[in-house]
Write an enzyme that holds these catalytic residues in place. Sequence first.
Site, PDB file in Angstrom:
ATOM      1  N   GLU A 181       0.818  -1.208   0.000  1.00 52.19           N
ATOM      2  CA  GLU A 181       0.000   0.000   0.000  1.00 52.19           C
ATOM      3  C   GLU A 181       0.860   1.271   0.000  1.00 52.19           C
ATOM      4  O   GLU A 181       0.369   2.345   0.337  1.00 52.19           O
ATOM      5  CB  GLU A 181      -0.967   0.026   1.201  1.00 52.19           C
ATOM      6  N   ASP A 302      -1.365  -0.941  -9.958  1.00 54.63           N
ATOM      7  CA  ASP A 302      -1.711  -2.324  -9.662  1.00 54.63           C
ATOM      8  C   ASP A 302      -1.803  -3.076 -10.982  1.00 54.63           C
ATOM      9  O   ASP A 302      -2.569  -2.686 -11.883  1.00 54.63           O
ATOM     10  CB  ASP A 302      -3.057  -2.407  -8.935  1.00 54.63           C
TER      11      ASP A 302
END
Length: 459
Positions: A181, A302
């Site tokens: 993250e 991502d």
Amino acid sequence: MSADGRLAIVLHSHMPYVEGFGTWPFGEEWLFEAAATVYVPLLDVLAGAGGAVTLSLTPVLCDQLAAPGVHGRLLAFLRDLRVTTHALDAEACRADGRPELAGEVERAGGDYARAADRLESLGDGGLLSALLEHATWTSSATHAVLPLVATDAGVRLQLRAGIEGHRARAGRWGGGLWLPECAHAPWLEPLLEEAGVHATCVDLTDVLADPLRPLQSTDGPLLAPLDRATIDLVWSEGAYPAAGAYRDSHRRTVHHHHPWANDGAVYDRDRAREQAERDAADFVARVARRVRGGGLSVCALDTELLGHHWYEGLDWLAAVVAQARRTGLEVLALDDALAATPARPAPAGLPATSWGTPRTLWTWDGPQVADLAFAARAAELEVLAAGSAADARAVRELLALQSSDWAFLATRDISGPYPRERAEGHLAALRAALAAPGEHDPTVRGLAPFADPAMLLGP
């Protein structure tokens, strides 16, 4: 060395540990969909990029792809389940007098057949070995938000289990580590340095005026700030994937297929590819202007965005690399780009940051999930208090509990009770393991096979 700057594209590949934990609508099919729509077609894009794109694989994704039986279940998903669901939707569309929709459903079904053929051609190493040929970066063992881990010993466990797993599988590691993250706090830096981490990515969008220059931390690795202005061209409201020609990833048939474009028309693959070429040219031109005169633009995405959430994302990525080569924009692997770009000292007093919204740790420790954060920290202390009595089963359940995925899914409210059920299940299994050390329980199956309780006892 070019007087102008450079672009580094970083693909962060991660899936929650769903292998063996449910199927539809939440569970193992997430992994299978990602394999079919992202990881398999990505192989050709990476080969064509010639090392210019940085691929990071999380250890927990590798654990799942390496798990016994996964390859067979994945093929059955592609050849049986997806063949059946596409056929049912095509039949329903024709029965409703919509033959053009039926044709698109059938065309899209071919994606899964091609993915199955490619998987069967990969040989004994399968998909994981094929991806590892390109993967130069890794991450912590189970994608824990490291600033929320309670102790140095817990951070060491996450780092060592993840890094040793990558080395064992890939046979190499150059020191690049994706912070899960992008969660960073300065107190982590000595622990990263101790683990051999030489570079990592951070999101300092609201902290730095200039995100185009690497930062040398005082006690640890190089920090590569993400270039949010570049990322937002791809991943923000109204970004490229919102174009009318692209496939609508929200509107679905009965069996969750997507035969419509964003503008409501029947999806046209050729039209969408032409849009991807235009958007790639626009992206390269914008980045070239941004780095004119020097600097490094780090565009981190991502991996699962490309191919799954944005069906044409891999077309766009391949076109970006080709367009950059034609126009002279230098696209380098992040390690090479960092070596070629002078760093400046990291400013003192950096706050804890992430690439969440906002750029704090709120997504993973805000009031909506504070109970999950506190439970994981308390469980970590329980395992440490048990000392040598904590066996591998207890340690692996702790790692599973620490995953960032449960709080993320709960905060976003996109998978019902599933994330809390998973967290509660791993906590219960951890306490059972502490109460009866040495008893076998296959709950965590193939998770974190390189974790060792001794990793909690010191460097």
